[in-house]
Design an enzyme around this catalytic site. Structure first.
Site, PDB file in Angstrom:
ATOM      1  N   TYR A  46      48.454 -23.281 -93.597  1.00  0.00           N
ATOM      2  CA  TYR A  46      48.130 -21.849 -93.536  1.00  0.00           C
ATOM      3  C   TYR A  46      46.743 -21.623 -94.147  1.00  0.00           C
ATOM      4  O   TYR A  46      46.520 -21.868 -95.340  1.00  0.00           O
ATOM      5  CB  TYR A  46      49.151 -20.996 -94.297  1.00  0.00           C
ATOM      6  CG  TYR A  46      50.550 -20.991 -93.698  1.00  0.00           C
ATOM      7  CD1 TYR A  46      50.816 -21.488 -92.430  1.00  0.00           C
ATOM      8  CD2 TYR A  46      51.626 -20.470 -94.418  1.00  0.00           C
ATOM      9  CE1 TYR A  46      52.100 -21.482 -91.898  1.00  0.00           C
ATOM     10  CE2 TYR A  46      52.911 -20.460 -93.894  1.00  0.00           C
ATOM     11  CZ  TYR A  46      53.138 -20.974 -92.639  1.00  0.00           C
ATOM     12  OH  TYR A  46      54.413 -20.964 -92.121  1.00  0.00           O
ATOM     13  N   SER A  70      61.867 -27.777 -90.630  1.00  0.00           N
ATOM     14  CA  SER A  70      61.510 -26.532 -89.943  1.00  0.00           C
ATOM     15  C   SER A  70      61.287 -26.875 -88.474  1.00  0.00           C
ATOM     16  O   SER A  70      60.710 -27.926 -88.168  1.00  0.00           O
ATOM     17  CB  SER A  70      60.225 -25.956 -90.554  1.00  0.00           C
ATOM     18  OG  SER A  70      59.842 -24.790 -89.862  1.00  0.00           O
ATOM     19  N   LEU A  99      61.046 -10.164 -88.377  1.00  0.00           N
ATOM     20  CA  LEU A  99      60.733  -8.825 -87.871  1.00  0.00           C
ATOM     21  C   LEU A  99      60.060  -8.901 -86.500  1.00  0.00           C
ATOM     22  O   LEU A  99      59.542  -7.893 -86.008  1.00  0.00           O
ATOM     23  CB  LEU A  99      59.809  -8.095 -88.866  1.00  0.00           C
ATOM     24  CG  LEU A  99      60.413  -7.903 -90.261  1.00  0.00           C
ATOM     25  CD1 LEU A  99      59.390  -7.329 -91.239  1.00  0.00           C
ATOM     26  CD2 LEU A  99      61.649  -6.998 -90.182  1.00  0.00           C
ATOM     27  N   LYS A 123      57.751   0.679 -85.974  1.00  0.00           N
ATOM     28  CA  LYS A 123      56.419   1.296 -85.844  1.00  0.00           C
ATOM     29  C   LYS A 123      55.792   1.122 -84.465  1.00  0.00           C
ATOM     30  O   LYS A 123      54.774   1.739 -84.180  1.00  0.00           O
ATOM     31  CB  LYS A 123      55.483   0.780 -86.944  1.00  0.00           C
ATOM     32  CG  LYS A 123      55.085  -0.669 -86.867  1.00  0.00           C
ATOM     33  CD  LYS A 123      54.222  -1.000 -88.084  1.00  0.00           C
ATOM     34  CE  LYS A 123      53.864  -2.460 -88.134  1.00  0.00           C
ATOM     35  NZ  LYS A 123      53.150  -2.806 -89.358  1.00  0.00           N
TER      36      LYS A 123
HETATM   37  N1  LIG Z   1      58.015 -22.698 -90.102  1.00  0.00           N
HETATM   38  C1  LIG Z   1      57.208 -22.192 -89.200  1.00  0.00           C
HETATM   39  O1  LIG Z   1      56.845 -22.843 -88.200  1.00  0.00           O
HETATM   40  C2  LIG Z   1      56.721 -20.786 -89.380  1.00  0.00           C
HETATM   41  C3  LIG Z   1      56.015 -20.139 -88.348  1.00  0.00           C
HETATM   42  C4  LIG Z   1      55.578 -18.838 -88.576  1.00  0.00           C
HETATM   43  C5  LIG Z   1      55.852 -18.202 -89.785  1.00  0.00           C
HETATM   44  N2  LIG Z   1      56.518 -18.864 -90.772  1.00  0.00           N
HETATM   45  C6  LIG Z   1      56.820 -18.227 -92.083  1.00  0.00           C
HETATM   46  O2  LIG Z   1      57.566 -17.062 -91.848  1.00  0.00           O
HETATM   47  C7  LIG Z   1      56.957 -15.954 -92.515  1.00  0.00           C
HETATM   48  C8  LIG Z   1      57.261 -14.692 -91.782  1.00  0.00           C
HETATM   49  O3  LIG Z   1      56.581 -14.659 -90.538  1.00  0.00           O
HETATM   50  P1  LIG Z   1      55.579 -13.482 -90.182  1.00  0.00           P
HETATM   51  O4  LIG Z   1      55.177 -12.848 -91.447  1.00  0.00           O
HETATM   52  O5  LIG Z   1      54.514 -14.022 -89.313  1.00  0.00           O
HETATM   53  O6  LIG Z   1      56.433 -12.542 -89.201  1.00  0.00           O
HETATM   54  P2  LIG Z   1      57.350 -11.277 -89.376  1.00  0.00           P
HETATM   55  O7  LIG Z   1      58.069 -11.289 -90.667  1.00  0.00           O
HETATM   56  O8  LIG Z   1      58.148 -11.168 -88.139  1.00  0.00           O
HETATM   57  O9  LIG Z   1      56.273 -10.092 -89.376  1.00  0.00           O
HETATM   58  C9  LIG Z   1      55.606  -9.766 -90.536  1.00  0.00           C
HETATM   59  C10 LIG Z   1      54.608  -8.654 -90.258  1.00  0.00           C
HETATM   60  O10 LIG Z   1      55.284  -7.447 -89.914  1.00  0.00           O
HETATM   61  C11 LIG Z   1      54.637  -6.339 -90.569  1.00  0.00           C
HETATM   62  N3  LIG Z   1      55.592  -5.801 -91.557  1.00  0.00           N
HETATM   63  C12 LIG Z   1      56.284  -6.490 -92.505  1.00  0.00           C
HETATM   64  N4  LIG Z   1      57.054  -5.668 -93.228  1.00  0.00           N
HETATM   65  C13 LIG Z   1      56.868  -4.422 -92.724  1.00  0.00           C
HETATM   66  C14 LIG Z   1      57.387  -3.139 -93.056  1.00  0.00           C
HETATM   67  N5  LIG Z   1      58.270  -2.970 -94.042  1.00  0.00           N
HETATM   68  N6  LIG Z   1      56.969  -2.062 -92.321  1.00  0.00           N
HETATM   69  C15 LIG Z   1      56.090  -2.212 -91.317  1.00  0.00           C
HETATM   70  N7  LIG Z   1      55.540  -3.394 -90.964  1.00  0.00           N
HETATM   71  C16 LIG Z   1      55.933  -4.502 -91.652  1.00  0.00           C
HETATM   72  C17 LIG Z   1      53.385  -6.894 -91.232  1.00  0.00           C
HETATM   73  O11 LIG Z   1      52.299  -6.892 -90.286  1.00  0.00           O
HETATM   74  P3  LIG Z   1      51.204  -5.723 -90.125  1.00  0.00           P
HETATM   75  O12 LIG Z   1      51.195  -4.873 -91.367  1.00  0.00           O
HETATM   76  O13 LIG Z   1      49.937  -6.491 -89.921  1.00  0.00           O
HETATM   77  O14 LIG Z   1      51.604  -4.977 -88.900  1.00  0.00           O
HETATM   78  C18 LIG Z   1      53.785  -8.333 -91.497  1.00  0.00           C
HETATM   79  O15 LIG Z   1      52.690  -9.199 -91.649  1.00  0.00           O
HETATM   80  C19 LIG Z   1      55.475 -16.360 -92.563  1.00  0.00           C
HETATM   81  O16 LIG Z   1      54.744 -15.636 -93.518  1.00  0.00           O
HETATM   82  C20 LIG Z   1      55.577 -17.833 -92.860  1.00  0.00           C
HETATM   83  O17 LIG Z   1      55.774 -18.039 -94.248  1.00  0.00           O
HETATM   84  C21 LIG Z   1      56.963 -20.129 -90.570  1.00  0.00           C
END
Ligand SMILES: NC(=O)c1ccc[n+]([C@@H]2O[C@H](COP(=O)([O-])OP(=O)(O)OC[C@H]3O[C@@H](n4cnc5c(N)ncnc54)[C@H](OP(=O)(O)O)[C@@H]3O)[C@@H](O)[C@H]2O)c1
Length: 314
Positions: free
Chosen positions: A59, A155, A212, A220
């Site tokens: 990352y 993972s 999410l 949103k």
């Molecule tokens: N193992 C793997 O291959 C892999 C791959 C991807 C991710 N991950 C892990 O999974 C974690 C989660 O994934 P992600 O953060 O990309 O996706 P996610 O949880 O589906 O989406 C997070 C995004 O949604 C928005 N958000 C979050 N909470 C909110 C709320 N309460 N109200 C409104 N908007 C909200 C924010 O974006 P905005 O504010 O920009 O709209 C935030 O960055 C990553 O941080 C990483 O640690 C792992």
């Protein structure tokens, strides 16, 4: 905040975790946070009882780990650090992968960036088809014995590969994996046919990522309306353009009819599965972390889960 055991380990992880793939990313990603924003968000996460902080060596090519390390200086024991190894970090034949050589090199680099002498959970980010699972597991077992790693996980592994991993550890008497981290949400249930039943049978903790669906499950984003300014999907339009708004609107109605939000439903539904240990969402604002943390307060009844399943099947 409530805590659950990570799989069949004794490690207690917060039901809501915090993912840090927004930290230090470059312009290939539409979202990006600097070191001071990262520290503010991690403080907010600790304040609401989140202990699970998920990162990876790749990352921001090390930046995410570096920012997590800085933010946790003097607070290391309040957090559990989960990081990952596998992706490309350098040129050359050992710049990536799950060989003993790469793993031993990468753990030292991660510990340096994280400013710690151990990580709580070391995860294989995705499969390395060029290295035998036996070599990888022996290297991880050595890291546990050296005290650099406390627990190990996978993972993005298919169920049969998780099974191979579990049985290789058993037959060689090595420390076993305790978790796996797949994409999983109300809008992405691909792991339900094989990975979930396997994890339930072997008590491997599931750590859903993209819970999410990039924000589609926050309420949103609306049908036929431009994504809000500054949101992730304003810049990264594909998930918005292909989103199933019939389902999203159905889920939103289900939640609001019960005095909740779709965001709360997204977390509560994942946590209705006992095998899910912690749900790691990313966030760009303190308020997002706060609203995500309280989402776990909604504990769905069996009847509510059945109704949601009907909506998902339709
Ligand atoms: N193992 C793997 O291959 C892999 C791959 C991807 C991710 N991950 C892990 O999974 C974690 C989660 O994934 P992600 O953060 O990309 O996706 P996610 O949880 O589906 O989406 C997070 C995004 O949604 C928005 N958000 C979050 N909470 C909110 C709320 N309460 N109200 C409104 N908007 C909200 C924010 O974006 P905005 O504010 O920009 O709209 C935030 O960055 C990553 O941080 C990483 O640690 C792992």
């Amino acid at each position: 905040m409530k805590y659950r055991n990570l799989g069949n380990s004794g490690l207690k992880v917060s039901e809501i975790g915090f993912g840090t793939n927004n930290f230090g990313t470059n312009d290939k990603w539409p979202f990006h946070m600097g070191a001071s924003e990262a520290a503010t968000l991690i403080d907010a996460a600790l304040d609401v009882g989140i202990n699970m902080i998920d990162t990876a060596n790749v990352y921001g090519t090390g930046k995410s780990e570096e920012y997590v390390g800085k933010a946790l200086k003097g607070k290391r024991e309040q957090a559990l650090i989960a990081t990952k190894v596998r992706g490309p970090m350098a040129e050359g034949p050992h710049g990536e992968g799950l060989s003993r050589k790469s793993i031993f090199h990468e753990i030292e680099a991660s510990l340096r960036r994280l400013q710690t002498d151990y990580v709580d959970l070391y995860q294989l980010h995705w499969v390395d088809k060029d290295t035998s699972i036996e070599e990888t597991l022996r290297a991880l077992d050595d890291l546990i014995k050296q005290g650099k790693v406390r627990y190990i996980g996978c993972s993005n592994y298919e169920a049969w590969r998780l099974c191979e991993t579990v049985w290789t550890s058993k037959s060689l008497n090595l420390n076993p994996i305790v978790s796996t981290q797949p994409a999983y949400s109300l809008l992405d249930r691909g792991i339900e046919s094989e990975v979930i039943p396997f994890c339930e049978e072997y008590q491997i903790g599931v750590i859903p990522y993209f819970p999410l669906a990039h924000g589609l499950l926050t309420g949103k984003y609306k049908r036929n309306q431009k994504p809000p300014k500054g949101s992730r999907l304003e810049a990264k339009s594909e998930p918005y353009e292909t989103a199933n708004f019939d389902l999203i609107e159905g889920l939103e109605k289900f939640a609001t009819d019960r005095g909740h939000t779709i965001l709360e439903l997204a977390f509560a539904w994942l946590l209705s599965k006992d095998i899910v240990s912690t749900v790691i969402a990313g966030a760009t604002k303190i308020e997002q972390i706060q609203s995500n943390a309280v989402a776990a307060d909604w504990v769905l009844t069996g009847e509510e889960v059945d109704e949601i399943n009907k909506l998902l099947e339709e």
